[in-house]
Design a protein around this motif. Structure first.
Motif, PDB file in Angstrom:
ATOM      1  N   SER A  64     -15.067  -0.331 -17.100  1.00  0.00           N
ATOM      2  CA  SER A  64     -14.249  -1.842 -17.389  1.00  0.00           C
ATOM      3  C   SER A  64     -13.255  -1.933 -16.238  1.00  0.00           C
ATOM      4  N   ALA A  65     -13.009  -3.119 -16.226  1.00  0.00           N
ATOM      5  CA  ALA A  65     -11.932  -3.556 -15.292  1.00  0.00           C
ATOM      6  C   ALA A  65     -10.748  -2.950 -15.033  1.00  0.00           C
ATOM      7  N   GLY A  66     -10.257  -2.694 -16.525  1.00  0.00           N
ATOM      8  CA  GLY A  66      -8.823  -1.939 -16.534  1.00  0.00           C
ATOM      9  C   GLY A  66      -9.281  -0.507 -15.997  1.00  0.00           C
ATOM     10  N   ASP A  67     -10.123   0.395 -16.076  1.00  0.00           N
ATOM     11  CA  ASP A  67     -10.267   1.646 -15.469  1.00  0.00           C
ATOM     12  C   ASP A  67     -10.606   1.418 -14.087  1.00  0.00           C
ATOM     13  N   LEU A  68     -11.251   0.398 -13.424  1.00  0.00           N
ATOM     14  CA  LEU A  68     -11.239   0.324 -11.987  1.00  0.00           C
ATOM     15  C   LEU A  68      -9.929   0.003 -11.467  1.00  0.00           C
ATOM     16  N   ALA A  69      -9.052  -0.918 -12.237  1.00  0.00           N
ATOM     17  CA  ALA A  69      -7.798  -0.767 -11.686  1.00  0.00           C
ATOM     18  C   ALA A  69      -6.867   0.404 -11.776  1.00  0.00           C
ATOM     19  N   LEU A  70      -7.234   1.165 -12.582  1.00  0.00           N
ATOM     20  CA  LEU A  70      -6.534   2.633 -12.942  1.00  0.00           C
ATOM     21  C   LEU A  70      -6.943   3.263 -11.689  1.00  0.00           C
ATOM     22  N   PHE A  71      -8.218   3.365 -11.197  1.00  0.00           N
ATOM     23  CA  PHE A  71      -8.607   4.178 -10.122  1.00  0.00           C
ATOM     24  C   PHE A  71      -8.145   3.587  -8.902  1.00  0.00           C
ATOM     25  N   LEU A  72      -8.049   2.296  -8.434  1.00  0.00           N
ATOM     26  CA  LEU A  72      -7.584   1.759  -7.191  1.00  0.00           C
ATOM     27  C   LEU A  72      -5.903   2.137  -7.379  1.00  0.00           C
ATOM     28  N   SER A  73      -5.208   2.072  -8.420  1.00  0.00           N
ATOM     29  CA  SER A  73      -3.619   2.316  -8.679  1.00  0.00           C
ATOM     30  C   SER A  73      -3.640   4.021  -8.164  1.00  0.00           C
ATOM     31  N   ALA A  74      -4.468   4.755  -8.745  1.00  0.00           N
ATOM     32  CA  ALA A  74      -4.255   6.156  -8.299  1.00  0.00           C
ATOM     33  C   ALA A  74      -4.418   6.395  -6.643  1.00  0.00           C
ATOM     34  N   LEU A  75      -5.015   5.393  -6.131  1.00  0.00           N
ATOM     35  CA  LEU A  75      -5.044   5.476  -4.470  1.00  0.00           C
ATOM     36  C   LEU A  75      -3.780   5.148  -4.012  1.00  0.00           C
ATOM     37  N   LEU A  76      -2.995   4.516  -4.764  1.00  0.00           N
ATOM     38  CA  LEU A  76      -1.687   3.958  -4.294  1.00  0.00           C
ATOM     39  C   LEU A  76      -0.686   4.912  -4.540  1.00  0.00           C
ATOM     40  N   GLU A  77       0.445   4.680  -3.753  1.00  0.00           N
ATOM     41  CA  GLU A  77       1.521   5.578  -4.122  1.00  0.00           C
ATOM     42  C   GLU A  77       2.272   4.884  -5.484  1.00  0.00           C
ATOM     43  N   GLY A  78       2.504   5.747  -6.314  1.00  0.00           N
ATOM     44  CA  GLY A  78       3.007   5.195  -7.670  1.00  0.00           C
ATOM     45  C   GLY A  78       4.177   4.580  -7.591  1.00  0.00           C
ATOM     46  N   PRO A  79       4.738   3.713  -8.879  1.00  0.00           N
ATOM     47  CA  PRO A  79       5.901   3.176  -8.974  1.00  0.00           C
ATOM     48  C   PRO A  79       7.214   3.796  -8.818  1.00  0.00           C
ATOM     49  N   ASN A  80       6.819   5.235  -9.207  1.00  0.00           N
ATOM     50  CA  ASN A  80       8.358   6.075  -8.951  1.00  0.00           C
ATOM     51  C   ASN A  80       8.114   6.991  -7.899  1.00  0.00           C
ATOM     52  N   GLY A  81       7.259   6.701  -7.074  1.00  0.00           N
ATOM     53  CA  GLY A  81       7.185   7.593  -5.924  1.00  0.00           C
ATOM     54  C   GLY A  81       5.947   8.698  -6.078  1.00  0.00           C
ATOM     55  N   GLU A  82       5.406   8.504  -7.022  1.00  0.00           N
ATOM     56  CA  GLU A  82       4.221   9.454  -7.345  1.00  0.00           C
ATOM     57  C   GLU A  82       3.167   9.466  -5.963  1.00  0.00           C
ATOM     58  N   PRO A  83       2.695  10.526  -5.516  1.00  0.00           N
ATOM     59  CA  PRO A  83       1.973  10.502  -4.509  1.00  0.00           C
ATOM     60  C   PRO A  83       0.661   9.915  -4.844  1.00  0.00           C
ATOM     61  N   ALA A  84      -0.091   9.090  -3.693  1.00  0.00           N
ATOM     62  CA  ALA A  84      -1.312   8.618  -3.868  1.00  0.00           C
ATOM     63  C   ALA A  84      -2.191   9.882  -4.131  1.00  0.00           C
ATOM     64  N   GLY A  85      -3.354   9.567  -5.065  1.00  0.00           N
ATOM     65  CA  GLY A  85      -4.231  10.314  -5.204  1.00  0.00           C
ATOM     66  C   GLY A  85      -3.967  11.012  -6.618  1.00  0.00           C
ATOM     67  N   ARG A  86      -2.908  11.056  -7.158  1.00  0.00           N
ATOM     68  CA  ARG A  86      -2.442  11.338  -8.412  1.00  0.00           C
ATOM     69  C   ARG A  86      -3.174  12.974  -8.717  1.00  0.00           C
ATOM     70  N   GLY A  87      -3.250  13.888  -7.859  1.00  0.00           N
ATOM     71  CA  GLY A  87      -3.938  14.978  -8.162  1.00  0.00           C
ATOM     72  C   GLY A  87      -5.238  15.063  -8.261  1.00  0.00           C
ATOM     73  N   ALA A  88      -6.071  14.025  -8.558  1.00  0.00           N
ATOM     74  CA  ALA A  88      -7.434  13.834  -8.520  1.00  0.00           C
ATOM     75  C   ALA A  88      -8.059  13.924  -7.166  1.00  0.00           C
ATOM     76  N   ILE A  89      -7.243  13.477  -6.050  1.00  0.00           N
ATOM     77  CA  ILE A  89      -7.742  13.265  -5.050  1.00  0.00           C
ATOM     78  C   ILE A  89      -6.815  13.543  -3.786  1.00  0.00           C
ATOM     79  N   SER A  90      -7.235  14.495  -2.967  1.00  0.00           N
ATOM     80  CA  SER A  90      -6.245  15.226  -1.912  1.00  0.00           C
ATOM     81  C   SER A  90      -5.711  14.277  -1.027  1.00  0.00           C
ATOM     82  N   GLU A  91      -4.583  14.407  -0.500  1.00  0.00           N
ATOM     83  CA  GLU A  91      -3.861  13.540   0.482  1.00  0.00           C
ATOM     84  C   GLU A  91      -4.876  13.422   1.712  1.00  0.00           C
ATOM     85  N   ALA A  92      -5.349  14.584   2.105  1.00  0.00           N
ATOM     86  CA  ALA A  92      -6.691  14.696   3.317  1.00  0.00           C
ATOM     87  C   ALA A  92      -7.743  13.851   3.048  1.00  0.00           C
ATOM     88  N   THR A  93      -8.289  13.611   1.678  1.00  0.00           N
ATOM     89  CA  THR A  93      -9.479  13.112   1.297  1.00  0.00           C
ATOM     90  C   THR A  93      -9.058  11.564   1.436  1.00  0.00           C
TER      91      THR A  93
END
Length: 176
Positions: A64-93
């Motif tokens: 869904s478009a919503g799920d693709l937006a979740l994926f893109l959001s996870a690649l960005l720093e979170g609104p409360n300073g959460e690291p990009a990748g959200r644990g599913a994707i390492s910083e190096a990757t």
């Protein structure tokens, strides 16, 4: 599949889709996901059949478009300073995904994304398009501004229109 001992669809579900709570996405034929799909259309406006593709990673994601937006959001720093990748994707990757892997070429490509530094948008823009018969998709994100756009279309002639629209929407979002 050799590294995980699982099918590509199972590994994607376990390692990415599940941890990112992408519940409306699947690489495997999943009736709970595909029942939400719309019918694709040819340039002539005729319905096209749903094909199963052998190249699973490249062409078999139903999302869904919503799920693709979740994926893109996870690649960005979170609104409360959460690291990009959200644990599913390492910083190096993530850094490799969003770094130019094709130096000297006309277009810049990371791993899975086209990447560009855009002077109009003042920062790194990355995205990916989908182009299966009857369906088109575009995802764009601005890394520094934490903005993203996802557009899905069910017509073969939609690619240019949704690409232009995505660029304009992203520009509007980062200009605020």
């Amino acid at each position: 599949e050799q590294a995980t001992g699982k099918s590509f669809a199972e590994a994607a579900q376990e390692l990415v889709l599940g941890p990112l709570l992408m519940t409306s996405s699947s690489y495997a034929p999943d009736k709970n996901v595909t029942k939400m799909c719309v019918v694709g259309h040819s340039k002539a406006g005729k319905a096209v059949p749903t094909y199963r593709f052998a190249a699973q990673a490249a062409a078999s994601l139903h999302a869904s478009a919503g799920d693709l937006a979740l994926f893109l959001s996870a690649l960005l720093e979170g609104p409360n300073g959460e690291p990009a990748g959200r644990g599913a994707i390492s910083e190096a990757t993530l850094d490799a995904m969003l770094s130019d892997q094709t130096p000297g070429k006309r277009n810049e490509y990371g791993l899975g994304f086209r990447v560009r530094t855009d002077s109009n948008l003042d920062g790194l823009v990355f995205g990916h398009g989908g182009n299966n018969r009857g369906w088109k998709a575009v995802m764009l994100a601005h890394r520094q501004k934490r903005a993203a756009v996802v557009i899905l279309a069910n017509g073969d002639d939609a690619a240019a229109a949704i690409g232009t629209l995505a660029d304009k929407l992203l520009l509007a979002l980062v200009s605020q």
